[in-house]
Scaffold this active site. Structure first.
Site, PDB file in Angstrom:
ATOM      1  N   MET A 126       0.839  -1.200   0.000  1.00  0.00           N
ATOM      2  CA  MET A 126       0.000   0.000   0.000  1.00  0.00           C
ATOM      3  C   MET A 126       0.877   1.255   0.000  1.00  0.00           C
ATOM      4  SD  MET A 126      -3.428  -0.863   2.055  1.00  0.00           S
ATOM      5  CE  MET A 126      -2.809  -0.616   3.702  1.00  0.00           C
ATOM      6  N   HIS A 171       9.161  -3.455   3.330  1.00  0.00           N
ATOM      7  CA  HIS A 171       8.756  -3.653   1.929  1.00  0.00           C
ATOM      8  C   HIS A 171       9.987  -3.941   1.054  1.00  0.00           C
ATOM      9  CE1 HIS A 171       5.527  -0.689   3.326  1.00  0.00           C
ATOM     10  NE2 HIS A 171       4.818  -1.737   2.971  1.00  0.00           N
ATOM     11  N   HIS A 218       8.945   1.166   3.306  1.00  0.00           N
ATOM     12  CA  HIS A 218      10.017   1.175   4.301  1.00  0.00           C
ATOM     13  C   HIS A 218      10.870  -0.073   4.094  1.00  0.00           C
ATOM     14  CE1 HIS A 218       7.514  -1.773   6.286  1.00  0.00           C
ATOM     15  NE2 HIS A 218       6.529  -0.898   6.456  1.00  0.00           N
ATOM     16  N   SER A 228       4.035   1.190   7.987  1.00  0.00           N
ATOM     17  CA  SER A 228       3.736   2.525   7.453  1.00  0.00           C
ATOM     18  C   SER A 228       2.967   3.320   8.508  1.00  0.00           C
ATOM     19  CB  SER A 228       2.899   2.410   6.179  1.00  0.00           C
ATOM     20  OG  SER A 228       3.569   1.584   5.246  1.00  0.00           O
TER      21      SER A 228
HETATM   22  P1  AMP Z   1       1.457  -2.996   3.476  1.00  0.00           P
HETATM   23  O1  AMP Z   1       2.012  -1.934   2.574  1.00  0.00           O
HETATM   24  O2  AMP Z   1       1.461  -2.616   4.922  1.00  0.00           O
HETATM   25  O3  AMP Z   1       0.147  -3.545   2.986  1.00  0.00           O
HETATM   26  O4  AMP Z   1       2.476  -4.206   3.387  1.00  0.00           O
HETATM   27  C1  AMP Z   1       2.839  -4.769   2.167  1.00  0.00           C
HETATM   28  C2  AMP Z   1       3.651  -6.009   2.410  1.00  0.00           C
HETATM   29  O5  AMP Z   1       4.817  -5.672   3.176  1.00  0.00           O
HETATM   30  C3  AMP Z   1       2.892  -7.074   3.230  1.00  0.00           C
HETATM   31  O6  AMP Z   1       3.190  -8.358   2.710  1.00  0.00           O
HETATM   32  C4  AMP Z   1       3.467  -6.894   4.616  1.00  0.00           C
HETATM   33  O7  AMP Z   1       3.409  -8.073   5.392  1.00  0.00           O
HETATM   34  C5  AMP Z   1       4.903  -6.524   4.297  1.00  0.00           C
HETATM   35  N1  AMP Z   1       5.487  -5.826   5.445  1.00  0.00           N
HETATM   36  C6  AMP Z   1       4.996  -4.738   6.082  1.00  0.00           C
HETATM   37  N2  AMP Z   1       5.770  -4.413   7.138  1.00  0.00           N
HETATM   38  C7  AMP Z   1       6.772  -5.331   7.164  1.00  0.00           C
HETATM   39  C8  AMP Z   1       7.893  -5.544   8.014  1.00  0.00           C
HETATM   40  N3  AMP Z   1       8.149  -4.776   9.059  1.00  0.00           N
HETATM   41  N4  AMP Z   1       8.724  -6.567   7.735  1.00  0.00           N
HETATM   42  C9  AMP Z   1       8.472  -7.389   6.671  1.00  0.00           C
HETATM   43  N5  AMP Z   1       7.445  -7.241   5.831  1.00  0.00           N
HETATM   44  C10 AMP Z   1       6.602  -6.222   6.078  1.00  0.00           C
END
Ligand code: AMP
Length: 285
Positions: free
Chosen positions: A34, A41, A38, A190
């Site tokens: 999304m 990702h 960071h 995020s």
């Molecule tokens: P999001 O943008 O929050 O929807 O996350 C996108 C992808 O990044 C998802 O598969 C999350 O599980 C992964 N993700 C988010 N935060 C972390 C983190 N701290 N460590 C590893 N993967 C992450």
């Protein structure tokens, strides 16, 4: 020489990019996000580079996975910064559609996964995983990806998507990647950007409480009540509010009786000054 990363805005752009990869016999790996990228990702993008030739990062704040009172409107967005980060981590293309492109007028098909989406986060976010599965399946189908990478941070999400892929015979290989944390142990998210300095300090109680449980587990404690009892208190003492802390089977998120008797996951969500954070630990039997 590395070619410049492509920016794809429409499903038609995505189909064209996908065709070019297929013609060149370049396996496609998808990293759905999304945005507000960071190191968590970026770790997925770097891992994807080891698994495939063409790395597609989707950046889409998916409206249908947010509840009516959630943070859709204020969710952090930094498209230019994200593109720079994605490219430096090795992305071949970014797919960043508008909500109208993903959900045009008349859209009415949704994916729903059963009880797995109703427990843990699903209790306080009843429409969340349906929204996640719908967008993820759309991204799988439109991108024609061979592999997709997710973070262990969203443990339940990975379990739900794994179930969907099995149940619907989706020919995509899923890879789960380790949680990336700040030096002090807070999992990168995020949503951490919402935290005030005080809430940031309080939020540390979440990984610390989970560490304490993991420690007791490693010393042999298997009684769920004994393991979980201190978590709520530790978070309340720091000024947060526990949404849930549960220990379930690592595969399939099934409930245990009084004691855990196989590999487990300790999953928790807590709210600090209005910011809801999740974290988890795998507990090997
Ligand atoms: P999001 O943008 O929050 O929807 O996350 C996108 C992808 O990044 C998802 O598969 C999350 O599980 C992964 N993700 C988010 N935060 C972390 C983190 N701290 N460590 C590893 N993967 C992450």
């Amino acid at each position: 020489m590395a070619t410049r990363m492509k920016i794809l805005r429409t499903i038609a752009d995505l189909y064209a990019w996908r065709s070019a990869q297929k013609e060149a016999h370049r396996p496609i790996a998808l990293v759905p996000t999304m945005g507000a990228l960071h190191e968590g990702h970026l770790s997925l993008i770097r891992r994807a580079k080891q698994e495939a030739d063409a790395i597609l990062v989707s950046i889409f704040v998916n409206p249908i996975q947010f509840g009516p009172k959630e943070d859709l409107d204020k969710y952090p967005r930094d498209f230019e910064g994200d593109c720079k980060k994605a490219e430096s981590a090795g992305a071949s293309a970014v797919f960043a559609p508008t909500p109208e492109e993903m959900y045009p007028e008349g859209f009415q098909t949704h994916v729903s996964v059963g009880p797995l989406s109703e427990c843990l986060c699903g209790k306080s976010r009843p429409t969340h995983f349906g929204g996640v599965c719908t967008v993820v399946l759309k991204l799988f189908l439109a991108s024609g990806c061979d592999i997709a990478l997710f973070g262990q941070k969203d443990y339940q999400q990975y379990q739900v998507i794994t179930r969907m892929v099995k149940d619907l015979h989706v020919p995509v290989k899923l890879i789960s990647c380790p949680i990336v944390r700040e030096a002090d142990g807070l999992a990168l998210s995020s949503r951490n950007t919402y935290l005030t300095a005080d809430a940031r300090k309080a939020a540390l109680s979440l990984p610390r409480a989970l560490d304490a449980v993991a420690d007791a587990w490693s010393k042999g404690e298997r009684n769920l009540k004994v393991l979980l009892q201190p978590v709520g208190d530790a978070i309340a003492k720091a000024g947060g509010r526990l949404d849930y802390a549960e220990i379930r089977t690592a595969e399939g998120l099934k409930e245990f009786g009084e004691k855990a008797d196989c590999d487990a996951v300790l999953a928790a969500a807590a709210v600090f000054d209005g910011v809801r954070l999740i974290d988890n630990r795998l507990l090997r039997f």
